[in-house]
Design a protein around this motif. Structure first.
Motif, mmCIF file in Angstrom:
data_model
loop_
_atom_site.group_PDB
_atom_site.id
_atom_site.type_symbol
_atom_site.label_atom_id
_atom_site.label_comp_id
_atom_site.label_asym_id
_atom_site.label_seq_id
_atom_site.Cartn_x
_atom_site.Cartn_y
_atom_site.Cartn_z
ATOM 1 N N MET A 108 -3.569 -12.284 5.923
ATOM 2 C CA MET A 108 -3.783 -12.620 4.519
ATOM 3 C C MET A 108 -2.451 -12.783 3.790
ATOM 4 N N ILE A 109 -1.526 -11.840 4.029
ATOM 5 C CA ILE A 109 -0.220 -11.900 3.373
ATOM 6 C C ILE A 109 0.552 -13.131 3.831
ATOM 7 N N ARG A 110 0.556 -13.395 5.140
ATOM 8 C CA ARG A 110 1.327 -14.510 5.677
ATOM 9 C C ARG A 110 0.803 -15.849 5.153
ATOM 10 N N THR A 111 -0.509 -16.044 5.166
ATOM 11 C CA THR A 111 -1.075 -17.299 4.696
ATOM 12 C C THR A 111 -0.812 -17.498 3.207
ATOM 13 N N THR A 112 -0.996 -16.445 2.427
ATOM 14 C CA THR A 112 -0.742 -16.529 0.995
ATOM 15 C C THR A 112 0.717 -16.839 0.722
ATOM 16 N N ALA A 113 1.622 -16.182 1.447
ATOM 17 C CA ALA A 113 3.050 -16.408 1.243
ATOM 18 C C ALA A 113 3.456 -17.815 1.662
ATOM 19 N N ASP A 114 2.969 -18.286 2.807
ATOM 20 C CA ASP A 114 3.374 -19.597 3.321
ATOM 21 C C ASP A 114 2.927 -20.742 2.422
ATOM 22 N N LEU A 146 5.917 -11.482 -4.195
ATOM 23 C CA LEU A 146 4.517 -11.726 -3.816
ATOM 24 C C LEU A 146 3.559 -10.797 -4.547
ATOM 25 N N ALA A 147 3.900 -9.525 -4.672
ATOM 26 C CA ALA A 147 2.995 -8.558 -5.280
ATOM 27 C C ALA A 147 2.780 -8.806 -6.769
ATOM 28 N N ASP A 148 3.650 -9.619 -7.390
ATOM 29 C CA ASP A 148 3.519 -9.901 -8.828
ATOM 30 C C ASP A 148 2.580 -11.064 -9.115
ATOM 31 N N GLN A 149 2.147 -11.771 -8.099
ATOM 32 C CA GLN A 149 1.432 -13.030 -8.296
ATOM 33 C C GLN A 149 -0.033 -12.919 -7.870
ATOM 34 N N ASP A 150 -0.882 -13.604 -8.616
ATOM 35 C CA ASP A 150 -2.295 -13.763 -8.246
ATOM 36 C C ASP A 150 -2.977 -12.437 -7.911
ATOM 37 N N PHE A 151 -2.632 -11.380 -8.635
ATOM 38 C CA PHE A 151 -3.226 -10.063 -8.427
ATOM 39 C C PHE A 151 -3.008 -9.537 -7.008
ATOM 40 N N MET A 152 -1.939 -10.033 -6.355
ATOM 41 C CA MET A 152 -1.690 -9.617 -4.981
ATOM 42 C C MET A 152 -1.293 -8.150 -4.895
ATOM 43 N N GLY A 153 -0.624 -7.625 -5.930
ATOM 44 C CA GLY A 153 -0.251 -6.214 -5.915
ATOM 45 C C GLY A 153 -1.467 -5.311 -5.836
ATOM 46 N N GLN A 154 -2.464 -5.602 -6.701
ATOM 47 C CA GLN A 154 -3.697 -4.819 -6.677
ATOM 48 C C GLN A 154 -4.449 -5.009 -5.372
ATOM 49 N N MET A 155 -4.439 -6.258 -4.878
ATOM 50 C CA MET A 155 -5.144 -6.541 -3.629
ATOM 51 C C MET A 155 -4.514 -5.798 -2.454
ATOM 52 N N LEU A 156 -3.180 -5.781 -2.391
ATOM 53 C CA LEU A 156 -2.503 -5.096 -1.298
ATOM 54 C C LEU A 156 -2.741 -3.591 -1.363
ATOM 55 N N ALA A 157 -2.695 -3.026 -2.574
ATOM 56 C CA ALA A 157 -2.946 -1.601 -2.718
ATOM 57 C C ALA A 157 -4.377 -1.267 -2.297
ATOM 58 N N TYR A 158 -5.317 -2.112 -2.701
ATOM 59 C CA TYR A 158 -6.724 -1.893 -2.329
ATOM 60 C C TYR A 158 -6.912 -1.992 -0.820
ATOM 61 N N MET A 159 -6.281 -2.993 -0.203
ATOM 62 C CA MET A 159 -6.414 -3.172 1.243
ATOM 63 C C MET A 159 -5.782 -2.013 2.006
ATOM 64 N N ASP A 160 -4.678 -1.482 1.496
ATOM 65 C CA ASP A 160 -4.047 -0.332 2.153
ATOM 66 C C ASP A 160 -4.981 0.876 2.131
ATOM 67 N N VAL A 161 -5.618 1.097 0.978
ATOM 68 C CA VAL A 161 -6.543 2.229 0.855
ATOM 69 C C VAL A 161 -7.750 2.030 1.773
ATOM 70 N N VAL A 162 -8.297 0.816 1.781
ATOM 71 C CA VAL A 162 -9.464 0.528 2.610
ATOM 72 C C VAL A 162 -9.131 0.684 4.093
ATOM 73 N N SER A 163 -8.002 0.112 4.519
ATOM 74 C CA SER A 163 -7.632 0.205 5.936
ATOM 75 C C SER A 163 -7.386 1.654 6.347
ATOM 76 N N LEU A 164 -6.737 2.439 5.463
ATOM 77 C CA LEU A 164 -6.511 3.847 5.774
ATOM 78 C C LEU A 164 -7.830 4.605 5.864
ATOM 79 N N ALA A 165 -8.761 4.309 4.944
ATOM 80 C CA ALA A 165 -10.064 4.982 4.963
ATOM 81 C C ALA A 165 -10.838 4.649 6.232
#
Length: 423
Positions: free
Chosen positions: A44-50, A267-286
């Protein structure tokens, strides 16, 4: 004693095979799931960044405030000099200009008359400069359905769905109608070099690709760019490193008030990516914690059942004069051996499969036709350091605890009842 117990585990498959298989399968599931989750997040990060954000991005302040509109009248001027300065100040970061534009694509018939017209969303990449990695970054060569990549000026790449709808083929001549950065009308003829299918619905429906030199000529944007994309070393996103670079660059321009002053975002400042990354980190850890917890319960029970099945064996060993504490100690050592064997095999299989998917992946683009999101249609896993030890936590510890709990029955074993039970 340890050598004797090890030989007993290896030679007596009826006693050790099932527990080892249970541990192996459970550890493999945890290791592979953890690697697959990390790989999905990386995709997700790579595709969004590219395609959309880069790891870092530089634009004018006015452009940033209206970024969704992609206003080229607010584009960066003297972008080549800015790109050279960024390369010098932040070594290791790869900077590349891009131009985003929209317009109408006219498809003529054999007589040169308009056969069809359709709206398109265009992106200009630096494809013809020596050493440019843009074609590789967006996977252009792998995405081509027919034709070839852009090899010379005045060539254009058209998306698959658009080409299929309007019957456009490589070698055809098409005309693009749009407006320059100053608002005047512009048009130019291009030869269709190839038709590309990215597997991303948002791109396939109406995207065209130009080399940035052609776009600058078409849009009257000499030495200008909509945005400058920055990619960190190894093309791996590191939020902390990106934040340091962003703050360092923006500090250099804090005193400037001009709306055309360049500003950097990550990247984290754009398109709500910061919130998305934080959410994905929590979900993956859970998810990983739940998998480890579930495996721990399964192996705990497996250890208990394995020890209970040997209840009569413990009685016989007690009758032969073996001490209870010695039987209990050997039971714990055996459980450690079984846990280690199963964890090593399960981790090896899980990491090996993650390595394979990290390089090759699973293509599911056929399922993405109706999805309007920038998602990589190839699923990858990622091998991280935690994969090498995460399976040992439930694999060894839970097996040991289960056997320890079940082994307490040894101290309640009544040797006097042994012969009566055997009768």
């Amino acid at each position: 004693m340890y050598r004797f117990l090890w030989k007993g585990i290896i030679r007596d498959r009826n006693r050790s095979l099932l527990p080892v298989l249970v541990v192996t399968i459970g550890v493999f599931a945890v290791v592979f799931s953890s690697g697959f989750i990390e790989g999905t997040l990386d995709n997700m990060i790579r595709t969004t960044a590219d395609f959309q954000t880069g790891h870092l991005k530089v634009m004018t302040r006015a452009y940033l405030n209206n970024e969704e509109q992609k206003p080229n009248d607010l584009a960066l001027l003297e972008s080549d000099a800015l790109q050279e300065k960024l390369t010098k100040d932040f070594s290791g970061v790869e900077w590349t200009p891009r131009i985003f534009f929209g317009g109408l694509l006219d498809i003529p018939d054999r007589n040169g008359e308009t056969k069809a017209q359709g709206p398109v969303s265009g992106t200009a990449y630096d494809l013809l400069s020596p050493g440019s990695r843009e074609a590789e970054r967006i996977g252009l060569q792998q995405s081509l359905v027919s034709g070839h990549g852009i090899q010379r000026p005045d060539e254009i790449i058209i998306s698959y769905d658009f080409a299929d709808r309007y019957q456009v083929h490589p070698g055809d001549t098409v005309t693009f109608f749009g407006s320059t950065m100053y608002g005047s009308m512009s048009f130019a003829n291009y030869t269709v070099a190839g038709v590309a299918r990215f597997g991303i619905a948002q791109l396939d429906r109406g995207a065209v690709i130009l080399d940035i030199s052609d776009a600058r000529l078409l849009l009257d944007m000499d030495n200008a760019a909509s945005e400058l994309f920055g990619f960190l070393p190894g093309n791996l996103y590191d939020s902390e490193q990106a934040e340091r670079i962003k703050e360092s660059f923006n500090r250099q321009h804090t005193a400037e008030t001009d709306e055309y002053t360049p500003v950097m975002v990550q990247l984290a400042d754009q398109d709500f990516m910061g919130q998305m990354l934080a959410y994905m980190d929590v979900v993956s850890l859970a998810i990983v914690i739940l998998l480890v917890f579930a495996l721990a319960i399964v192996l705990w029970n497996a250890g208990i059942l394995s020890s209970i099945r040997r209840y009569n064996e413990f009685g016989v060993r007690l009758a032969m004069g073996e001490e209870k504490k010695h039987i209990y100690r050997t039971l714990l050592v055996e459980s450690l051996f079984i846990g280690i064997i199963g964890s090593v095999v399960g981790t090896t299989l899980g990491v090996a499969l993650c390595y394979y998917l990290q390089d090759h992946g699973i293509d599911y683009s056929a399922m993405m036709d109706s999805v309007n999101m920038m998602i990589d249609p190839v699923l990858h896993a990622r091998v991280t350091r935690q994969l090498y030890f995460i399976g040992f936590i439930p694999g060894v510890l839970s097996m040991f605890i289960g056997s320890a709990l079940a082994g307490t029955a040894i101290y309640r074993r009544n040797t006097a009842m042994l012969f009566k039970e055997l009768d």
